[in-house]
Design an enzyme around this catalytic site. Structure first.
Site, PDB file in Angstrom:
ATOM      1  N   TYR A 128      61.726  48.131  25.384  1.00 23.40           N
ATOM      2  CA  TYR A 128      60.565  47.521  24.696  1.00 23.40           C
ATOM      3  C   TYR A 128      59.706  48.348  23.853  1.00 23.40           C
ATOM      4  O   TYR A 128      59.173  48.075  22.596  1.00 23.40           O
ATOM      5  CB  TYR A 128      59.954  46.839  25.533  1.00 23.40           C
ATOM      6  CG  TYR A 128      58.569  45.982  25.226  1.00 23.40           C
ATOM      7  CD1 TYR A 128      58.975  44.763  24.462  1.00 23.40           C
ATOM      8  CD2 TYR A 128      57.467  46.204  25.420  1.00 23.40           C
ATOM      9  CE1 TYR A 128      57.700  44.089  23.882  1.00 23.40           C
ATOM     10  CE2 TYR A 128      56.443  45.785  24.842  1.00 23.40           C
ATOM     11  CZ  TYR A 128      56.464  44.404  24.050  1.00 23.40           C
ATOM     12  OH  TYR A 128      55.387  43.917  23.727  1.00 23.40           O
ATOM     13  N   TYR A 129      59.507  49.530  24.599  1.00 26.15           N
ATOM     14  CA  TYR A 129      58.575  50.599  23.750  1.00 26.15           C
ATOM     15  C   TYR A 129      59.070  51.026  22.535  1.00 26.15           C
ATOM     16  O   TYR A 129      58.313  51.219  21.384  1.00 26.15           O
ATOM     17  CB  TYR A 129      58.674  51.950  24.870  1.00 26.15           C
ATOM     18  CG  TYR A 129      58.106  53.112  24.242  1.00 26.15           C
ATOM     19  CD1 TYR A 129      56.795  53.261  23.914  1.00 26.15           C
ATOM     20  CD2 TYR A 129      58.821  54.298  23.801  1.00 26.15           C
ATOM     21  CE1 TYR A 129      56.142  54.563  23.435  1.00 26.15           C
ATOM     22  CE2 TYR A 129      58.323  55.337  23.359  1.00 26.15           C
ATOM     23  CZ  TYR A 129      56.999  55.535  23.168  1.00 26.15           C
ATOM     24  OH  TYR A 129      56.691  56.639  22.734  1.00 26.15           O
ATOM     25  N   PHE A 130      60.551  51.207  22.363  1.00 25.99           N
ATOM     26  CA  PHE A 130      61.082  51.512  20.827  1.00 25.99           C
ATOM     27  C   PHE A 130      60.989  50.385  20.185  1.00 25.99           C
ATOM     28  O   PHE A 130      60.680  50.741  18.977  1.00 25.99           O
ATOM     29  CB  PHE A 130      62.550  52.059  21.314  1.00 25.99           C
ATOM     30  CG  PHE A 130      62.822  53.253  21.877  1.00 25.99           C
ATOM     31  CD1 PHE A 130      62.491  54.383  21.038  1.00 25.99           C
ATOM     32  CD2 PHE A 130      63.473  53.531  23.100  1.00 25.99           C
ATOM     33  CE1 PHE A 130      62.808  55.737  21.534  1.00 25.99           C
ATOM     34  CE2 PHE A 130      63.841  54.742  23.294  1.00 25.99           C
ATOM     35  CZ  PHE A 130      63.250  56.000  22.863  1.00 25.99           C
ATOM     36  N   LYS A 133      57.257  50.577  19.091  1.00 28.28           N
ATOM     37  CA  LYS A 133      57.037  51.550  18.072  1.00 28.28           C
ATOM     38  C   LYS A 133      57.623  51.321  16.626  1.00 28.28           C
ATOM     39  O   LYS A 133      56.922  51.740  15.848  1.00 28.28           O
ATOM     40  CB  LYS A 133      57.544  52.817  18.708  1.00 28.28           C
ATOM     41  CG  LYS A 133      56.967  53.466  20.004  1.00 28.28           C
ATOM     42  CD  LYS A 133      55.760  53.871  19.778  1.00 28.28           C
ATOM     43  CE  LYS A 133      55.439  55.328  19.426  1.00 28.28           C
ATOM     44  NZ  LYS A 133      54.024  55.851  19.548  1.00 28.28           N
TER      45      LYS A 133
END
Length: 217
Positions: A128-130, A133
């Site tokens: 999810y972070y990727f 970003k």
């Protein structure tokens, strides 16, 4: 050059502030707590207390003041989805809008190499972070600002080497935060680099030479 750093208490942001101050640049930033101000003030860094996720666009624009460039180096580092969305996603969009409102044209975003740790099984929060970003990269690249996106590979603590590999596409490896901050400081002092996405990895080229090699003639 008046630089405002969002994420100035983080690993890259703090190192960048020190490097810019050593060049004589005025540096300001956003901190979440008053007790974080003293250490930065001793370096000659002026700070504003505020929580990025809770500030309005207008409040953030006021904090930016007459800055020449905004550097967004804050990040959740793959924590909870709520924090990731608030900082890495909504925070970037808010900062873009605030920069436009404040009349600050240059905006530098520290992102992440999209291939980082792709050879491993990643938890859902990191995936999810990727994704968030990447969404922030898209939002900035579609803005009317004079933007620059820097995507470093896996970050390490410790001293830098002073040499890097920098370009539109780089292999995923590991790089010291100190070398990332040194590259950022050099990029900020190269006004001919703008509206570009650059990836950063460890390498053998001195930082200043690596930056100059990416100037579009």
């Amino acid at each position: 050059m008046d630089v405002f750093v969002i994420g100035i208490t983080g690993g890259i942001g703090g190192l960048l502030a020190r490097k810019l101050r050593s060049r004589g640049d005025p540096v300001r930033g956003l901190v979440r707590r008053e007790d974080q101000q003293a250490g930065l003030a001793s370096l000659g860094v002026h700070t504003r207390v505020g929580d990025l996720s809770g500030m309005t666009v207008e409040e953030l624009a006021t904090a930016f003041g007459d800055a020449d460039v905004i550097v967004f180096s804050a990040g959740s580092n793959g924590g909870s989805r709520e924090v990731t969305k608030a900082v890495d996603g909504d925070g970037v969009v808010k900062a873009i809008e605030a920069a436009r409102l404040a009349g600050v044209e240059r905006f530098v975003l520290v992102s992440v190499l999209p291939e980082s740790w792709r050879e491993r099984d990643l938890p859902d929060e990191v995936e999810y972070y990727f994704a968030v970003k990447k969404g922030a990269d898209v939002a900035l690249s579609r803005s009317d600002l004079n933007w620059l996106i820097l995507r470093p590979s896996l970050l390490l603590d410790g001293p830098g080497t002073g040499t890097v590999s920098l370009g539109p596409a780089e292999f995923h490896g590991r790089i010291a935060r100190d070398d990332v901050a040194a590259t950022l400081a050099e990029l900020l002092h190269e006004p001919r680099i703008g509206r570009q996405i650059l990836e950063l990895n460890t390498g053998s080229t001195p930082v200043d030479e690596a930056v100059r090699a990416n100037v579009r003639l």
